[in-house]
Design a protein around this motif. Sequence first.
Motif, PDB file in Angstrom:
ATOM      1  N   THR A 146      75.469  16.452  81.843  1.00  0.00           N
ATOM      2  CA  THR A 146      75.787  16.119  80.453  1.00  0.00           C
ATOM      3  C   THR A 146      74.548  16.252  79.583  1.00  0.00           C
ATOM      4  N   ILE A 156      69.071  13.965  75.967  1.00  0.00           N
ATOM      5  CA  ILE A 156      69.300  13.287  77.235  1.00  0.00           C
ATOM      6  C   ILE A 156      70.046  14.230  78.171  1.00  0.00           C
ATOM      7  N   ASP A 158      72.000  13.957  81.734  1.00  0.00           N
ATOM      8  CA  ASP A 158      72.535  13.147  82.824  1.00  0.00           C
ATOM      9  C   ASP A 158      73.040  14.077  83.921  1.00  0.00           C
ATOM     10  N   TYR A 159      72.507  13.891  85.131  1.00  0.00           N
ATOM     11  CA  TYR A 159      72.891  14.709  86.275  1.00  0.00           C
ATOM     12  C   TYR A 159      73.817  13.905  87.186  1.00  0.00           C
ATOM     13  N   HIS A 160      74.927  14.518  87.577  1.00  0.00           N
ATOM     14  CA  HIS A 160      75.886  13.884  88.484  1.00  0.00           C
ATOM     15  C   HIS A 160      76.347  14.964  89.456  1.00  0.00           C
ATOM     16  N   THR A 275      62.254   9.454  82.817  1.00  0.00           N
ATOM     17  CA  THR A 275      63.115   9.980  83.869  1.00  0.00           C
ATOM     18  C   THR A 275      63.263   8.984  85.007  1.00  0.00           C
ATOM     19  N   THR A 276      64.397   9.082  85.714  1.00  0.00           N
ATOM     20  CA  THR A 276      64.606   8.312  86.936  1.00  0.00           C
ATOM     21  C   THR A 276      64.149   9.092  88.167  1.00  0.00           C
ATOM     22  N   LYS A 334      72.828  10.857  91.122  1.00  0.00           N
ATOM     23  CA  LYS A 334      72.789  10.461  89.715  1.00  0.00           C
ATOM     24  C   LYS A 334      71.345  10.326  89.262  1.00  0.00           C
ATOM     25  N   HIS A 335      70.983  11.082  88.256  1.00  0.00           N
ATOM     26  CA  HIS A 335      69.646  10.960  87.664  1.00  0.00           C
ATOM     27  C   HIS A 335      69.734  11.228  86.172  1.00  0.00           C
ATOM     28  N   GLN A 336      68.728  10.768  85.462  1.00  0.00           N
ATOM     29  CA  GLN A 336      68.664  10.986  84.019  1.00  0.00           C
ATOM     30  C   GLN A 336      67.244  11.344  83.607  1.00  0.00           C
TER      31      GLN A 336
END
Length: 344
Positions: A146, A156, A158-160, A275-276, A334-336
């Motif tokens: 996203t 932003i 968002d990785y899923h 970042t995560t 899941k990472h952002q």
Amino acid sequence: MKATNQQMSNGWVETVLENDHGMCLTFLNFGGIVTELVVPDKRGVRENVVLSYADLSHYKENKPYFGALIGPVAGRIKDACFMKNGTRHTLSANDGHHHLHGGGNGLHQQLFSVTLFQHEDRVGAMLTAEEMEMDHYPGKLTTTITYIITNENEWIIDYHATVDEMMPVTLTNHTYFNLTGGVKRSVLNHVIQLESDSFLELDETLAPTGFIRSTAHTPFDFRSEKRIGERIHLTHHQLQVAKNGYDHYFLLDHTKEVKAVVYDEESGRKLEMKTTQPGVVLYTGNSLEDELLLKEGNKIEKHAGLCLETQGHPAALQHKGLSSIWLKPEDVYKHQTIYQFSVE
């Protein structure tokens, strides 16, 4: 706030996300490739701050991975192989003896379906691709990535991701930033601060050796602000193997919220990264030399842009001491990562 899709003549879809303050992100459903990111400078002048091809057809090959999503595994898998449950898995070798950025049909070559959404203070798009079979990876990968633009001038990501069989997964985006606007100058005068006290050593082929080195007392210490070009031409062996530049994975200090800050004094543009992810590859465009033209009409030249590729690292497949990149079917990746723009 505005979000629009436009069908292109080659069958691709171009999406534009725009906030209320002059920030505008344009990308393709092919590879999730970011083709333009417009933000204002300290005088209010809106300009593109990413490297983009003048001719969109060049994104089909896109050797530098301009603006592209990268996966299933970002970075180099040494010798294009890894072990899983005692069995050797061999991938395509598309970078010498190594496997780079998911091979020839990684995320950068996928067509995503794009779903737009809009809220009061943000606008975004979900890029989805399901059950992808890639290279010789075990299992199939499903991703929803996203892109969001907020009224705080944040981009932003968002990785899923999920898999149907255990396989290595670490995703990133390969956008090249140049805060001068319109690529007026190289990034060598950009000032950077990076919250990292260690980095991964590379061998002569740019593959990780597995050794984690301290940044202290080296040209890799960016814990206090430094100009990128200040030490880039020193005779440090790790700078030389990367063709007189940085192409290294930095392990991030997660006690700090902002992991990296990049600043261009003349334009006043500042980029802050959160970042995560456990680390980031700082790449300073050391191999960027091509007759192809950028959107602004310039030729592609060395150090024209820099990447902040937030990710886990494929060295974890072969060396200890790094965060695992294995993803199991019962788990969700899941990472952002947030890139926030401002002026000073």
